[in-house]
Design an enzyme around this catalytic site. Structure first.
Site, PDB file in Angstrom:
ATOM      1  N   SER A 197      27.006  58.736  10.386  1.00  0.00           N
ATOM      2  CA  SER A 197      27.347  59.667   9.310  1.00  0.00           C
ATOM      3  C   SER A 197      26.162  60.024   8.427  1.00  0.00           C
ATOM      4  CB  SER A 197      28.492  59.102   8.464  1.00  0.00           C
ATOM      5  OG  SER A 197      28.229  57.770   8.099  1.00  0.00           O
ATOM      6  N   HIS A 254      25.071  58.164   3.199  1.00  0.00           N
ATOM      7  CA  HIS A 254      25.546  59.546   3.175  1.00  0.00           C
ATOM      8  C   HIS A 254      24.720  60.395   2.213  1.00  0.00           C
ATOM      9  CE1 HIS A 254      29.863  58.188   4.516  1.00  0.00           C
ATOM     10  NE2 HIS A 254      28.917  57.904   5.398  1.00  0.00           N
TER      11      HIS A 254
END
Length: 275
Positions: A197, A254
């Site tokens: 991610s 992230h």
């Protein structure tokens, strides 16, 4: 993109467009100066378009096409996006090997730091095993974690590879992996983390900023996609996702990946705009 050819607005290019789609040739037809203009990714495809227009689109037997199309589609994907497919394959294979996070003896081969003599993960980075700075991106903890990241890697990775090539995508992947992994390491102090991610958010930021500065057909993401991803990021940072029982979120990875992607996209888009 390359200007392959132009013709009058009255000419029907639907047959040509269908044939190009069947062959997996990325193209676009626009109106310019009262004429239709066909655009392609490179000069080789442009030459194909000119030849087809001059000599006519070949007749294809429907039965033969139905049998050959799946093979041709895979061959075309393997030729145009080999790195995206390779990254997906490695991600899935590592997921199977590690039991999606259920096999500690397998996970230890991909963690940010190696196993120390104490039986715990080392508290210092071992540059003798430099590959560990990247390998956590292939670790996934659960099917949904793997599926979510794989789908976004497919969607964003192939756009960049088709537009800029496999080597460029590889460089971006390594860059975003390093930034997101180090960000998570410094923020948490824990070497047991993983997931694609951080790279996905990097690729998202890259396409987003690049498109704002130097618009092109490949990075034209629907606005809802960007809003959805940013909303998910904010929910993770707020702690709400963890409170609802969806597991720990690598928020630093992230955020780090997104910021690195935005920076890279802004620079690349500015260079392209100057050209």
């Amino acid at each position: 993109m390359f200007r392959a050819m132009s013709c009058s607005l009255d000419e029907d290019l639907s047959g040509l467009a269908r044939f190009l789609r069947r062959q997996g040739v990325v193209h676009r037809i626009t109106e310019e100066g009262g004429r239709q203009v066909v655009w392609t990714l490179d000069e080789r495809d442009a030459e194909m378009v000119r030849t087809l227009h001059a000599e006519g689109v070949p007749d294809i037997v429907e039965q033969h096409e139905a049998q050959a199309q799946p093979t041709n589609a895979w061959q075309m994907m393997a030729r145009r996006i080999p790195l995206t497919l390779t990254l997906l394959a490695v991600t899935i294979l590592v997921g199977l090997y590690t039991g999606l996070g259920s096999r500690p003896e397998a996970i230890i081969h991909f963690t940010f730091t190696p196993l120390a003599s104490t039986g715990y993960l080392a508290t210092e980075i071992d540059m003798g095993q430099w590959w560990r700075l990247v390998t956590p991106i292939f670790l996934h903890f659960g099917f949904m974690h793997l599926a979510f990241n794989s789908l976004w890697l497919w969607e964003l990775g192939r756009r960049i590879e088709i537009r800029s090539g496999g080597f460029w995508l590889l460089g971006l992947t390594v860059l975003f992996a390093l930034v997101s992994n180090f960000a998570q390491w410094f923020a948490s102090g824990n070497a047991l983390f993983g997931g694609m991610s951080g790279v996905v958010y990097g690729l998202l930021g890259y396409c987003w900023l690049y498109q704002l500065i130097a618009p092109n057909v490949h990075f034209d993401l629907p606005r809802g996609v960007v809003i959805l991803m940013i909303a998910w990021l904010l929910l993770g940072v707020s702690g709400l996702i963890t409170m609802l029982g969806f597991g720990a979120i690598a928020n630093a990875a992230h955020v780090g990946g997104l910021l690195a992607g935005c920076a890279a996209g802004a620079v690349s888009g500015a260079v392209q705009r100057l050209r």
